[in-house]
Design a protein around this motif. Structure first.
Motif, PDB file in Angstrom:
ATOM      1  N   SER A   1       1.652  -6.073  -3.318  1.00  6.47           N
ATOM      2  CA  SER A   1       0.949  -6.348  -2.052  1.00  6.47           C
ATOM      3  C   SER A   1       1.186  -7.746  -1.495  1.00  6.47           C
ATOM      4  N   GLN A   2       2.436  -8.096  -1.320  1.00  6.23           N
ATOM      5  CA  GLN A   2       2.755  -9.445  -0.825  1.00  6.23           C
ATOM      6  C   GLN A   2       2.272  -9.665   0.610  1.00  6.23           C
ATOM      7  N   THR A   3       2.274  -8.623   1.431  1.00  8.97           N
ATOM      8  CA  THR A   3       1.800  -8.808   2.822  1.00  8.97           C
ATOM      9  C   THR A   3       0.323  -9.174   2.814  1.00  8.97           C
ATOM     10  N   ILE A   4      -0.447  -8.475   1.991  1.00 11.06           N
ATOM     11  CA  ILE A   4      -1.888  -8.758   1.916  1.00 11.06           C
ATOM     12  C   ILE A   4      -2.108 -10.156   1.337  1.00 11.06           C
TER      13      ILE A   4
ATOM     14  N   ASN B   1     -10.942 -13.809   1.878  1.00 14.53           N
ATOM     15  CA  ASN B   1     -12.187 -13.158   2.326  1.00 14.53           C
ATOM     16  C   ASN B   1     -12.054 -12.359   3.614  1.00 14.53           C
ATOM     17  N   LYS B   2     -10.858 -12.156   4.075  1.00 12.93           N
ATOM     18  CA  LYS B   2     -10.675 -11.370   5.312  1.00 12.93           C
ATOM     19  C   LYS B   2     -11.310  -9.991   5.149  1.00 12.93           C
ATOM     20  N   ARG B   3     -11.946  -9.545   6.234  1.00 10.81           N
ATOM     21  CA  ARG B   3     -12.468  -8.178   6.246  1.00 10.81           C
ATOM     22  C   ARG B   3     -11.277  -7.215   6.359  1.00 10.81           C
ATOM     23  N   VAL B   4     -11.241  -6.200   5.535  1.00 11.71           N
ATOM     24  CA  VAL B   4     -10.150  -5.219   5.630  1.00 11.71           C
ATOM     25  C   VAL B   4     -10.748  -3.907   6.123  1.00 11.71           C
ATOM     26  N   ASP B   5     -10.294  -3.473   7.291  1.00 11.14           N
ATOM     27  CA  ASP B   5     -10.828  -2.236   7.887  1.00 11.14           C
ATOM     28  C   ASP B   5      -9.951  -1.061   7.510  1.00 11.14           C
ATOM     29  N   LYS B   6     -10.572   0.029   7.078  1.00 11.59           N
ATOM     30  CA  LYS B   6      -9.789   1.246   6.810  1.00 11.59           C
ATOM     31  C   LYS B   6      -9.237   1.790   8.129  1.00 11.59           C
TER      32      LYS B   6
ATOM     33  N   SER C   1      -0.937   0.721   9.273  1.00 13.44           N
ATOM     34  CA  SER C   1      -2.160   0.308   8.573  1.00 13.44           C
ATOM     35  C   SER C   1      -2.063   0.765   7.125  1.00 13.44           C
ATOM     36  N   ILE C   2      -2.991   0.290   6.331  1.00  9.66           N
ATOM     37  CA  ILE C   2      -3.008   0.670   4.911  1.00  9.66           C
ATOM     38  C   ILE C   2      -3.210   2.179   4.794  1.00  9.66           C
ATOM     39  N   ALA C   3      -4.173   2.714   5.553  1.00  6.79           N
ATOM     40  CA  ALA C   3      -4.463   4.151   5.455  1.00  6.79           C
ATOM     41  C   ALA C   3      -3.256   4.983   5.908  1.00  6.79           C
TER      42      ALA C   3
ATOM     43  N   GLU D   1      14.235  -7.995  -6.274  1.00  2.00           N
ATOM     44  CA  GLU D   1      14.504  -7.631  -4.880  1.00  2.00           C
ATOM     45  C   GLU D   1      15.651  -6.638  -4.840  1.00  2.00           C
ATOM     46  N   VAL D   2      15.394  -5.475  -4.259  1.00  2.00           N
ATOM     47  CA  VAL D   2      16.465  -4.486  -4.148  1.00  2.00           C
ATOM     48  C   VAL D   2      17.453  -4.953  -3.085  1.00  2.00           C
ATOM     49  N   GLU D   3      18.737  -4.905  -3.426  1.00  2.00           N
ATOM     50  CA  GLU D   3      19.762  -5.355  -2.476  1.00  2.00           C
ATOM     51  C   GLU D   3      20.399  -4.193  -1.741  1.00  2.00           C
TER      52      GLU D   3
ATOM     53  N   GLY E   1       5.253   3.961   5.163  1.00  3.79           N
ATOM     54  CA  GLY E   1       4.489   2.754   5.504  1.00  3.79           C
ATOM     55  C   GLY E   1       4.945   2.149   6.818  1.00  3.79           C
ATOM     56  N   ASP E   2       4.777   0.834   6.939  1.00  3.22           N
ATOM     57  CA  ASP E   2       5.034   0.150   8.220  1.00  3.22           C
ATOM     58  C   ASP E   2       6.436   0.380   8.774  1.00  3.22           C
ATOM     59  N   ILE E   3       7.447   0.530   7.901  1.00  3.96           N
ATOM     60  CA  ILE E   3       8.798   0.706   8.463  1.00  3.96           C
ATOM     61  C   ILE E   3       8.991   2.107   9.059  1.00  3.96           C
TER      62      ILE E   3
ATOM     63  N   ILE F   1       9.473  -0.987  -7.642  1.00  2.94           N
ATOM     64  CA  ILE F   1      10.174  -2.279  -7.683  1.00  2.94           C
ATOM     65  C   ILE F   1       9.635  -3.165  -6.558  1.00  2.94           C
ATOM     66  N   GLU F   2       9.247  -4.387  -6.907  1.00  2.00           N
ATOM     67  CA  GLU F   2       8.639  -5.297  -5.920  1.00  2.00           C
ATOM     68  C   GLU F   2       9.319  -6.665  -6.017  1.00  2.00           C
ATOM     69  N   LYS F   3       9.674  -7.214  -4.850  1.00  2.00           N
ATOM     70  CA  LYS F   3      10.395  -8.491  -4.919  1.00  2.00           C
ATOM     71  C   LYS F   3       9.481  -9.679  -5.223  1.00  2.00           C
ATOM     72  N   GLY F   4       8.212  -9.571  -4.909  1.00  2.00           N
ATOM     73  CA  GLY F   4       7.286 -10.667  -5.209  1.00  2.00           C
ATOM     74  C   GLY F   4       6.861 -10.642  -6.676  1.00  2.00           C
TER      75      GLY F   4
ATOM     76  N   PHE G   1      -0.402 -12.887   4.075  1.00  2.00           N
ATOM     77  CA  PHE G   1      -0.758 -12.921   5.498  1.00  2.00           C
ATOM     78  C   PHE G   1      -2.240 -12.715   5.765  1.00  2.00           C
ATOM     79  N   TYR G   2      -2.997 -12.210   4.796  1.00  2.00           N
ATOM     80  CA  TYR G   2      -4.442 -12.058   5.009  1.00  2.00           C
ATOM     81  C   TYR G   2      -5.113 -13.354   4.582  1.00  2.00           C
ATOM     82  N   LYS G   3      -6.051 -13.780   5.387  1.00  2.00           N
ATOM     83  CA  LYS G   3      -6.826 -14.962   5.037  1.00  2.00           C
ATOM     84  C   LYS G   3      -7.775 -14.592   3.889  1.00  2.00           C
TER      85      LYS G   3
ATOM     86  N   PRO H   1       0.813  -1.224   0.000  1.00  2.00           N
ATOM     87  CA  PRO H   1       0.000   0.000   0.000  1.00  2.00           C
ATOM     88  C   PRO H   1       0.847   1.275   0.000  1.00  2.00           C
ATOM     89  N   GLY H   2       1.933   1.295   0.746  1.00  2.00           N
ATOM     90  CA  GLY H   2       2.791   2.491   0.801  1.00  2.00           C
ATOM     91  C   GLY H   2       3.402   2.772  -0.561  1.00  2.00           C
ATOM     92  N   GLY H   3       3.927   1.744  -1.210  1.00  2.00           N
ATOM     93  CA  GLY H   3       4.563   1.898  -2.517  1.00  2.00           C
ATOM     94  C   GLY H   3       3.550   2.267  -3.585  1.00  2.00           C
TER      95      GLY H   3
HETATM   96  C1  LIG Z   1      -2.741 -10.447   9.086  1.00  2.00           C
HETATM   97  C2  LIG Z   1      -2.769  -8.948   8.921  1.00  2.00           C
HETATM   98  C3  LIG Z   1      -3.993  -8.288   8.856  1.00  2.00           C
HETATM   99  C4  LIG Z   1      -4.056  -6.901   8.647  1.00  2.00           C
HETATM  100  N1  LIG Z   1      -5.274  -6.283   8.502  1.00  2.00           N
HETATM  101  C5  LIG Z   1      -5.334  -4.956   8.186  1.00  2.00           C
HETATM  102  C6  LIG Z   1      -6.584  -4.278   7.951  1.00  2.00           C
HETATM  103  O1  LIG Z   1      -7.675  -4.866   8.021  1.00  2.00           O
HETATM  104  N2  LIG Z   1      -6.568  -2.950   7.643  1.00  2.00           N
HETATM  105  C7  LIG Z   1      -5.393  -2.243   7.559  1.00  2.00           C
HETATM  106  O2  LIG Z   1      -5.429  -1.028   7.277  1.00  2.00           O
HETATM  107  N3  LIG Z   1      -4.193  -2.841   7.804  1.00  2.00           N
HETATM  108  C8  LIG Z   1      -4.128  -4.179   8.094  1.00  2.00           C
HETATM  109  N4  LIG Z   1      -2.916  -4.773   8.318  1.00  2.00           N
HETATM  110  C9  LIG Z   1      -1.690  -3.947   8.263  1.00  2.00           C
HETATM  111  C10 LIG Z   1      -1.324  -3.594   6.807  1.00  2.00           C
HETATM  112  O3  LIG Z   1      -1.291  -4.790   6.027  1.00  2.00           O
HETATM  113  C11 LIG Z   1       0.026  -2.907   6.762  1.00  2.00           C
HETATM  114  O4  LIG Z   1       0.019  -1.791   7.633  1.00  2.00           O
HETATM  115  C12 LIG Z   1       0.320  -2.434   5.322  1.00  2.00           C
HETATM  116  O5  LIG Z   1       0.339  -3.541   4.441  1.00  2.00           O
HETATM  117  C13 LIG Z   1       1.655  -1.706   5.280  1.00  2.00           C
HETATM  118  O6  LIG Z   1       1.961  -1.345   3.964  1.00  2.00           O
HETATM  119  P1  LIG Z   1       3.480  -1.144   3.498  1.00  2.00           P
HETATM  120  O7  LIG Z   1       3.396  -0.733   2.064  1.00  2.00           O
HETATM  121  O8  LIG Z   1       4.208  -0.317   4.467  1.00  2.00           O
HETATM  122  O9  LIG Z   1       4.160  -2.596   3.612  1.00  2.00           O
HETATM  123  P2  LIG Z   1       3.760  -4.016   3.029  1.00  2.00           P
HETATM  124  O10 LIG Z   1       2.308  -4.113   2.764  1.00  2.00           O
HETATM  125  O11 LIG Z   1       4.386  -5.003   3.944  1.00  2.00           O
HETATM  126  O12 LIG Z   1       4.456  -4.066   1.596  1.00  2.00           O
HETATM  127  C14 LIG Z   1       5.843  -4.115   1.454  1.00  2.00           C
HETATM  128  C15 LIG Z   1       6.173  -4.705   0.078  1.00  2.00           C
HETATM  129  O13 LIG Z   1       7.575  -4.552  -0.129  1.00  2.00           O
HETATM  130  C16 LIG Z   1       8.086  -5.727  -0.755  1.00  2.00           C
HETATM  131  N5  LIG Z   1       9.518  -5.780  -0.442  1.00  2.00           N
HETATM  132  C17 LIG Z   1      10.100  -6.064   0.748  1.00  2.00           C
HETATM  133  N6  LIG Z   1      11.450  -6.001   0.644  1.00  2.00           N
HETATM  134  C18 LIG Z   1      11.710  -5.673  -0.643  1.00  2.00           C
HETATM  135  C19 LIG Z   1      12.925  -5.458  -1.365  1.00  2.00           C
HETATM  136  N7  LIG Z   1      14.124  -5.547  -0.785  1.00  2.00           N
HETATM  137  N8  LIG Z   1      12.841  -5.158  -2.684  1.00  2.00           N
HETATM  138  C20 LIG Z   1      11.626  -5.049  -3.304  1.00  2.00           C
HETATM  139  N9  LIG Z   1      10.456  -5.243  -2.661  1.00  2.00           N
HETATM  140  C21 LIG Z   1      10.501  -5.533  -1.354  1.00  2.00           C
HETATM  141  C22 LIG Z   1       7.253  -6.832  -0.111  1.00  2.00           C
HETATM  142  O14 LIG Z   1       7.271  -8.005  -0.914  1.00  2.00           O
HETATM  143  C23 LIG Z   1       5.866  -6.191  -0.017  1.00  2.00           C
HETATM  144  O15 LIG Z   1       5.059  -6.449  -1.152  1.00  2.00           O
HETATM  145  C24 LIG Z   1      -2.836  -6.149   8.556  1.00  2.00           C
HETATM  146  C25 LIG Z   1      -1.601  -6.810   8.652  1.00  2.00           C
HETATM  147  C26 LIG Z   1      -1.552  -8.190   8.827  1.00  2.00           C
HETATM  148  C27 LIG Z   1      -0.208  -8.882   8.894  1.00  2.00           C
END
Ligand SMILES: Cc1cc2nc3c(=O)[nH]c(=O)nc-3n(C[C@H](O)[C@H](O)[C@H](O)COP(=O)(O)OP(=O)(O)OC[C@H]3O[C@@H](n4cnc5c(N)ncnc54)[C@H](O)[C@@H]3O)c2cc1C
Length: 317
Positions: free
Chosen positions: A41-44, A51-56, A298-300, A99-101, A289-291, A34-37, A47-49, A14-16
């Protein structure tokens, strides 16, 4: 001369995606995500089941979206479809399976290096999330049961007796969903949940009350053993139980080594350093994003980081 991008975005979550879309909407043209998968959206996806409900307003954090991405409550599938649409409509350049190194800065230009290619850019946004490196327990996982001890749901099938470990929303949502097709125990080391949103907390207690799942609270896993090919889990209250599968949902870790290779500095508490615009000590290098959150991303939140970063990059031109 090699193509120089305005922005290279590392990570297609979502951040990217948010950063790529905001950049396009606000008039930048030379953007690469650039995405390594093999898809965004590899996390979604991992790690999401289904049909999981996704809350904003995830975990009860009410977020007003600042940019042009109109993300709303939905499901795993509708969220992925929406992100597909955004990437297609805005014709975002993407490099999947890349994958960025590391990143180097030569003068004003960044070199973004993957195992098979190098890209040049004026700005770089790192939005790689934390779930590439899920947290693991500090006791040993016997190699003979490693296939049955997991950190996502990839290997899980219906009818299994499962132990879910964790006290956050991910663990709760896994437990609720899986209890429809499996025998599920959710183990949390504390007596009470303190990080759940209201919906998940209410559902867990309801499901426990109706014996759709079992809550095993206030006790921690002490060790794992192999018992005839299944996982024997020893708890610190002196009891043990045998499960087909154990799934840990205990969050992820900031990929410190990777960030250091990209030139990110860390403070005395080992947190990445960046300013109010999410810009690191290296000008033009951003974290989003998460980092860029201490806990509870969160996504938002990731989308708002993206909007803020792109607005800041444009204000510097
Ligand atoms: C089980 C679960 C349920 C969740 N439910 C919700 C919800 O309902 N609502 C909500 O708002 N949030 C939810 N979240 C949190 C939400 O998923 C994260 O906050 C959000 O995905 C963060 O986005 P991001 O872009 O920072 O990182 P990520 O979504 O983790 O995306 C990072 C991406 O970077 C890629 N990447 C990593 N390293 C490299 C590299 N070296 N080179 C290239 N690509 C790379 C990864 O493959 C991945 O696709 C949930 C999280 C989990 C684990």
């Amino acid at each position: 001369m090699q193509h120089i991008y305005d922005i290279v975005i590392i990570g297609g979550g979502p951040g990217g995606i948010g950063a790529a879309v905001e950049a396009k909407v606000l008039g930048l043209d030379k953007i690469l995500m650039i995405e390594k998968g093999d898809n965004h959206s590899q996390t979604i996806r991992k790690f999401y089941k289904d049909n999981k409900r996704v809350d904003k307003d995830y975990k009860g954090q009410v977020i007003e979206l600042a940019g042009s991405v109109n993300f709303e409550d939905g499901t795993k599938e509708s969220t992925l479809n929406y992100f597909d649409e955004l990437l297609d409509n805005d014709e975002i350049d993407t490099a999947f399976n890349s994958e960025v190194e590391k990143i180097k800065k030569d003068g004003d230009i960044f070199q973004v290096i993957t195992s098979s290619a190098g890209y040049m850019s004026k700005n770089v946004i790192i939005a790689i999330g934390t779930m590439g490196k899920p947290n693991k327990p500090n006791y040993k996982i016997p190699p003979s049961v490693r296939q049955r001890v997991n950190f996502n749901l990839d290997k899980c099938s219906s009818g299994e007796k499962l132990l879910l470990v964790g006290g956050g929303n991910s663990a709760a949502e896994y437990a609720i969903e899986l209890s429809k097709t499996n025998t599920v125990t959710l183990n949390y080391r504390r007596d009470k949940f303190n990080r759940l949103n209201d919906v998940n907390e209410k559902m867990l207690y309801e499901y426990d009350g109706q014996e759709k799942l079992r809550l095993r609270m206030g006790t921690d896993v002490e060790s794992l053993e192999n018992e005839n090919g299944l996982v024997k889990v020893n708890f610190n209250d002196g009891y043990y139980t045998i499960y087909d599968r154990v799934i840990y949902a205990i969050g992820g870790t900031t990929p410190v080594d990777f960030l250091k290779l990209c030139g990110i500095t860390f403070d005395e508490n080992n947190r990445p350093e960046f300013d109010e615009n999410y810009e690191s000590k290296t000008k033009g290098l951003y974290l989003g994003g998460d980092i860029a959150v201490q806990s509870g991303g969160s996504i938002a939140i990731a989308l708002n980081h993206a909007h803020h970063i792109i607005s800041h990059i444009l204000s510097q031109k």
